[in-house]
Design a protein around this motif. Structure first.
Motif, PDB file in Angstrom:
ATOM      1  N   VAL A 253       0.826  -1.206   0.000  1.00  0.00           N
ATOM      2  CA  VAL A 253       0.000   0.000   0.000  1.00  0.00           C
ATOM      3  C   VAL A 253       0.861   1.257   0.000  1.00  0.00           C
ATOM      4  O   VAL A 253       0.546   2.248  -0.640  1.00  0.00           O
ATOM      5  CB  VAL A 253      -0.951  -0.022   1.224  1.00  0.00           C
ATOM      6  N   TRP A 254       1.971   1.208   0.736  1.00  0.00           N
ATOM      7  CA  TRP A 254       2.850   2.382   0.810  1.00  0.00           C
ATOM      8  C   TRP A 254       3.315   2.809  -0.584  1.00  0.00           C
ATOM      9  O   TRP A 254       3.419   3.990  -0.893  1.00  0.00           O
ATOM     10  CB  TRP A 254       4.051   2.078   1.708  1.00  0.00           C
TER      11      TRP A 254
ATOM     12  N   ASN B  56       3.206   6.539  -5.088  1.00  0.00           N
ATOM     13  CA  ASN B  56       3.035   6.874  -6.500  1.00  0.00           C
ATOM     14  C   ASN B  56       1.906   7.875  -6.717  1.00  0.00           C
ATOM     15  O   ASN B  56       1.870   8.578  -7.729  1.00  0.00           O
ATOM     16  CB  ASN B  56       2.771   5.603  -7.303  1.00  0.00           C
ATOM     17  N   MET B  57       0.964   7.927  -5.748  1.00  0.00           N
ATOM     18  CA  MET B  57      -0.120   8.914  -5.823  1.00  0.00           C
ATOM     19  C   MET B  57       0.272  10.229  -5.152  1.00  0.00           C
ATOM     20  O   MET B  57      -0.553  11.140  -5.022  1.00  0.00           O
ATOM     21  CB  MET B  57      -1.369   8.343  -5.132  1.00  0.00           C
TER      22      MET B  57
ATOM     23  N   LEU C  96       0.269   9.107   4.013  1.00  0.00           N
ATOM     24  CA  LEU C  96      -0.332   7.780   4.109  1.00  0.00           C
ATOM     25  C   LEU C  96       0.691   6.696   3.790  1.00  0.00           C
ATOM     26  O   LEU C  96       0.702   5.624   4.406  1.00  0.00           O
ATOM     27  CB  LEU C  96      -1.521   7.679   3.150  1.00  0.00           C
ATOM     28  N   ALA C  97       1.550   6.984   2.822  1.00  0.00           N
ATOM     29  CA  ALA C  97       2.591   6.010   2.476  1.00  0.00           C
ATOM     30  C   ALA C  97       3.489   5.744   3.682  1.00  0.00           C
ATOM     31  O   ALA C  97       3.828   4.585   3.976  1.00  0.00           O
ATOM     32  CB  ALA C  97       3.412   6.529   1.294  1.00  0.00           C
TER      33      ALA C  97
ATOM     34  N   LYS D  88      11.546   9.879  -2.099  1.00  0.00           N
ATOM     35  CA  LYS D  88      10.636  10.300  -3.175  1.00  0.00           C
ATOM     36  C   LYS D  88       9.918  11.603  -2.795  1.00  0.00           C
ATOM     37  O   LYS D  88       9.769  12.514  -3.625  1.00  0.00           O
ATOM     38  CB  LYS D  88       9.617   9.177  -3.414  1.00  0.00           C
ATOM     39  N   GLU D  89       9.494  11.705  -1.532  1.00  0.00           N
ATOM     40  CA  GLU D  89       8.826  12.930  -1.082  1.00  0.00           C
ATOM     41  C   GLU D  89       9.779  14.116  -1.125  1.00  0.00           C
ATOM     42  O   GLU D  89       9.400  15.220  -1.535  1.00  0.00           O
ATOM     43  CB  GLU D  89       8.300  12.731   0.351  1.00  0.00           C
ATOM     44  N   ALA D  90      11.036  13.890  -0.706  1.00  0.00           N
ATOM     45  CA  ALA D  90      12.016  14.973  -0.723  1.00  0.00           C
ATOM     46  C   ALA D  90      12.253  15.460  -2.147  1.00  0.00           C
ATOM     47  O   ALA D  90      12.306  16.674  -2.422  1.00  0.00           O
ATOM     48  CB  ALA D  90      13.319  14.495  -0.089  1.00  0.00           C
TER      49      ALA D  90
END
Length: 951
Positions: free
Chosen positions: A375-376, A381-382, A387-388, A405-407
């Motif tokens: 799920v993460w 990817n969304m 939530l990930a 990825k967030e950074a």
């Protein structure tokens, strides 16, 4: 370059190979074809063939229970419904009849009130239902009617009454063409007594919302449906239909409300979440998953649907599809072999989250294992990073990927601060990230990255901590320098300054900053930032540097405030010489507030330097502190008292004498140096003080000599001090008299001296007067003196007469004592041995007691002092050595000593001496008996022997 932090996860396997939906074929060969299957609370019920019902407790699968329906007609099981407790089983027949079976019984009962209705759906009451009572439930029919019913099993005599309590219609569901079968019913309770009832037909999903007053839940749901009697409730409608629909719910925990739904209908699957806070419709975040091209509702239409936390599963005639509710992607497809036959139905047990599928021949079970494992990745990817992270917080290797990825996402969207916070939590190379921010000229983000990185370091990573701390200090100072010169950035400057100070004062950085404080001081000095140098010094408790800084900039009040706030004695000693030159009163106030924590001896150098160059007013401050030490703190140190004396001698002579008098005249209780005080007072000409010191030193002659230079009365007070030495007192008074006569030439005052001192006579004073003085001046004194002599002579005569009379009376008493006698009767006995007295030498006492000589000696000897015992033994030896035989022992007739040649004593004298020791007093009536009152009757050394003799 040095890698400050290197990646911690290399070739980490992100997932295990076990599939999420793990299929298991149940080892069960049904004797007849399976018509229907329901599962709830680990209770499985299966309809086999025409007339058989098989019940299995999955906790004890080896003990199946078979029940016969007992039908002789052609009726077949149409559908079965099992409640949430697994206790109540409803069996709908194709003949529009309904049967009921309770888990605790073996006999099936027909529900007479239900006859004539083909049951399509049942909405169980999860709030009031129990193992013996269903509570109010809802029943949907193929004709579109919704009935409310209740089934109850009597505990006393099972089925003694009809189980169906009532069966009444409450509503009819319609589509555009008229009444439509009620495919599904669900009852849920929201907040504040609000109930939500969801009912579906082939194309429509209805919602009935209403409140049931607290305490009236047992009365059912008629009131909710009555609210919609005049108008349709809210509903969702889709155009396509394949003849039926089915809705599934996901409940995260047992006995909680469902959190999501999925409705399988003609156009696809409508799925979303349930929000019970909404007023009319609880359906939220709705999305429609349209059937893909491989699903043709005319040929292979879906049969059943179940919903898990992140997937819904569709049952097709030959396969199962699992679709992720997050992205709508088919993530799992399981094709069944033709030999098993067509798939009939799929159902989920909500209590154990197991999914059951059956054909007419075989039963399968799916276990859902670690459904949230990927799920993460979907949330990532969304770009739903929060939530990930929530779904991989226990898997650091996945969390690191999400953070990276967030950074990167934040960096590309120019959200540099957020990017820095995320990068700091990743295991990416430190240098790469730092260079990335430097190339983008994002110093603020770089600082945020370094701060976060620093906060995540372990205490053991001291080198990295030192590097980051020093770099951050440099960046803060550069940034503050830029902002300070720009008035328009004032608010930002203040905010940055506050952050810098928070950084410097952080408890986590304290040890590192302290160990590298020299480097930090150099950085602060190179930027000329004295404000933060002082601030940093305070944090490091380097108060010496802070006070020195204030003193260098003439900020003496601030320096004293620092000293007073931190109360460091050593700093007081060091900086007091400087501060007292400028703010003496405040410094002394600070000293006094410190009380006994300060050693006044260490402050004397500061006071000495100050008082030597100061005015009288300033010296008063030094005196004030010394008085505080002496009178309040009761200091006994000689240096303190000596210094106070010197200040008194210099400025306050009145206080000097008062201090000396208060100190007293006992040299052992005086805390100042007497010789130093004498020299000091003499140098400053304080004669009264000198006289007092002489008196304390008991140098009375010097005291009188000096006092005569000041005041005769003072000299007189000194002359009377040596009370035990009359000769000295007379000598001192003669000095005073000589001074009065020779220096002051005052005859009357000289005569007054005679009356003041009884030791002085007129003849002692006369030599001091000159020859020309007439006798008239001492006529009265001479007469008084002669009268005194006459009185003295008469007194001596009277004493002599009294002594003569006393001697005469004594001689008479002695003579009388010699002639005293007593009579002894023949039958008298010794008071000690009780034998006749006249048999041996004896003693007769005035009290009447009589003792043999040897008995008395035996009684007296142990109680005599050692020296008398020795003397008595010596006298007995001398008596035995004399040649004169012993004729008798008797009381001595006289006490005269008869001397023989060369100092030898006569026999009579020796006996008299023995009598003086032995017969001085009656052994029973004298002091000897009184002194022996505390002695035990039995000698402690002989106590054991005596005690044994009595046994």
């Amino acid at each position: 370059s040095v890698h400050v932090l290197s990646p911690g996860y290399v070739n980490a396997r992100l997932e295990k190979e076990t599939p999420i939906f793990n299929k298991q074929r149940i080892d069960f060969a049904p004797p007849e074809k399976i018509n229907n299957l329901v599962v709830s609370s680990n209770q499985l019920c299966m309809s086999l063939g025409k007339d058989t019902l098989l019940r299995i407790d999955l906790g004890k699968p080896d003990e199946p229970n078979q029940v016969e329906l007992g039908r002789k007609d052609e009726a077949k099981v149409y559908k079965m419904f099992l409640d949430h407790t697994g206790s109540h089983l409803l069996i709908a027949l194709n003949t529009s009849e309904c049967l009921y079976l309770n888990r605790s019984v073996q006999k099936v009962r027909a529900l007479s009130r239900w006859k004539g209705h083909l049951i399509e759906s049942v909405g169980w009451n999860k709030f009031l239902g129990s193992e013996t009572n269903t509570g109010p439930i809802l029943v949907g029919t193929a004709q579109g009617q919704i009935y409310e019913a209740e089934i109850s099993v009597s505990e006393g005599s099972l089925f003694s009454t009809n189980p169906d309590q009532y069966f009444r219609q409450v509503y009819t569901l319609e589509e555009e063409s008229g009444p439509a079968p009620v495919c599904c019913l669900e009852i849920e309770r929201g907040i504040e007594g609000k109930f939500f009832i969801i009912a579906t037909t082939r194309k429509r999903l209805f919602q009935f919302v209403g409140k049931v007053p607290e305490g009236t839940e047992q009365q059912g749901f008629s009131s909710i449906f009555a609210m919609h009697a005049d108008h349709l409730p809210s509903f969702r409608e889709f155009p396509a239909s394949f003849g039926f629909s089915e809705i599934a719910f996901y409940t995260p925990k047992l006995r909680s409300n469902p959190r999501s739904f999925a409705w399988m209908m003609g156009n696809g699957v409508l799925y979303g979440t349930l929000d019970y806070s909404r007023p009319d419709s609880i359906l939220s975040d709705e999305r429609v998953w349209v059937y893909p091209s491989d699903i043709d509702i005319t040929v292979n239409k879906p049969i059943s649907i179940v919903l898990t936390q992140f997937h819904f599963l569709l049952l097709l005639p030959d396969r199962v599809k699992a679709v992720c509710t997050l992205n709508g992607q088919v993530v799992f497809q399981d094709l069944f072999l033709e030999k098993f036959g067509l798939l009939t139905r799929m159902i989920k047990d909500p209590t154990v989250q197991q999914i059951w599928i059956h054909t007419e021949k075989v039963v399968f079970r799916y276990h859902v294992q670690r459904e949230s494992r990927d799920v993460w990745k979907m949330y990532m990817n969304m770009n739903k990073f929060d939530l990930a992270k929530e779904y991989c917080k226990d898997r650091p290797e996945c969390l690191d990927i999400v953070l990276a990825k967030e950074a990167e996402h934040c960096f590309q969207n120019k959200r540099y601060l957020d990017s820095a916070k995320c990068y700091a939590l990743t295991q990416n190379y430190f240098e790469e990230i730092a260079l990335k921010f430097i190339e983008a000229k994002q110093e603020e983000a770089l600082m945020e990255f370094l701060i976060k990185k620093l906060s995540n370091l372990k205490p053991s990573e001291k080198t990295q901590t030192t590097l980051l701390t020093t770099w951050l200090t440099e960046l803060y100072l550069n940034w503050l320098g830029i902002l300070e010169g720009d008035p328009s950035q004032r608010n930002l400057y203040l905010d940055t300054r506050e952050k810098f100070r928070t950084f410097l004062s952080s408890p986590k950085n304290k040890d590192c900053l302290f160990n590298n404080r020299a480097s930090i001081y150099e950085l602060l000095a190179s930027h000329g930032d004295t404000e933060h140098m002082v601030y940093f010094a305070v944090i490091m408790q380097d108060y010496e540097r802070v006070v020195a800084h204030h003193c260098q900039h003439d900020e003496y009040d601030e320096a004293l405030n620092v000293l007073s706030r931190h109360r460091d004695e050593k700093l007081f000693y060091k900086f007091s010489p400087v501060l007292i030159q400028h703010i003496p009163k405040k410094v002394v106030d600070a000293w006094i507030s410190m009380g006994s924590r300060l050693d006044a001896r260490n402050l004397i150098p500061a006071l000495v330097n100050y008082s030597q160059s100061a005015s009288t007013q300033q010296i008063n401050e030094a005196i004030r502190y010394m008085e505080f030490c002496v009178y309040q703190l009761e200091e006994t140190q000689q240096a303190i008292h000596n210094y106070l004396l010197s200040l008194y001698a210099l400025c306050r002579p009145d206080s000097l004498l008062s201090y000396l008098e208060q100190a007293g005249t006992n040299p052992n209780r005086i805390h100042y140096d007497l010789k130093y005080a004498l020299r000091l007072c003499a140098e400053h000409g304080h004669h009264h003080a000198c006289v007092h010191i002489y008196k304390v030193m008991e140098l009375y002659e010097e005291a009188v000599d000096l006092a005569l230079q000041v005041d005769v009365d003072l000299a007189k007070s000194c002359a009377d001090l040596p009370e035990d030495d009359e000769e000295l007192r007379k000598k001192l008074w003669l000095k005073i008299a000589r001074h009065v006569v020779q220096e002051e030439k005052d005859v009357k005052k000289a005569m007054a001296c005679l009356s003041s001192c009884a030791l002085l006579k007129i003849e002692d004073v006369l030599p001091f007067f000159p020859d020309f003085v007439t006798i008239d001046h001492f006529k009265e004194a001479i007469c008084n003196s002669l009268e005194d002599y006459n009185k003295h002579i008469e007194e001596l005569k009277r004493e002599m007469e009294e002594a003569t009379q006393s001697a005469k009376r004594i001689r008479e008493d002695i003579q009388e004592m010699r002639n005293k006698y007593g009579s002894v009767e023949p039958q008298e006995k010794c008071a000690a041995c009780d034998f006749p007295l006249l048999n041996r030498p004896f003693y007769l006492f005035l009290c009447g007691h009589m003792f043999h000589y040897d008995c008395l000696l035996q009684a007296v000897f142990p109680n005599l002092p050692a020296y008398k015992q020795a003397k008595l033994e010596d006298l007995q030896k001398k008596l035995a050595a004399t040649s004169q035989p012993s004729k008798s022992h008797h009381r001595p007739k006289d006490a005269d000593t008869i001397s023989l040649g060369k100092g030898q004593q006569s026999r009579e004298q020796i006996k008299a001496d023995i009598d003086d020791i032995v017969a001085a007093e009656c052994v029973y009536c004298g002091e000897l008996m009184i002194r022996s009152i505390d002695k035990p009757f039995i000698d402690p050394q002989k106590y054991e022997e005596e005690m044994q003799s009595w046994l």
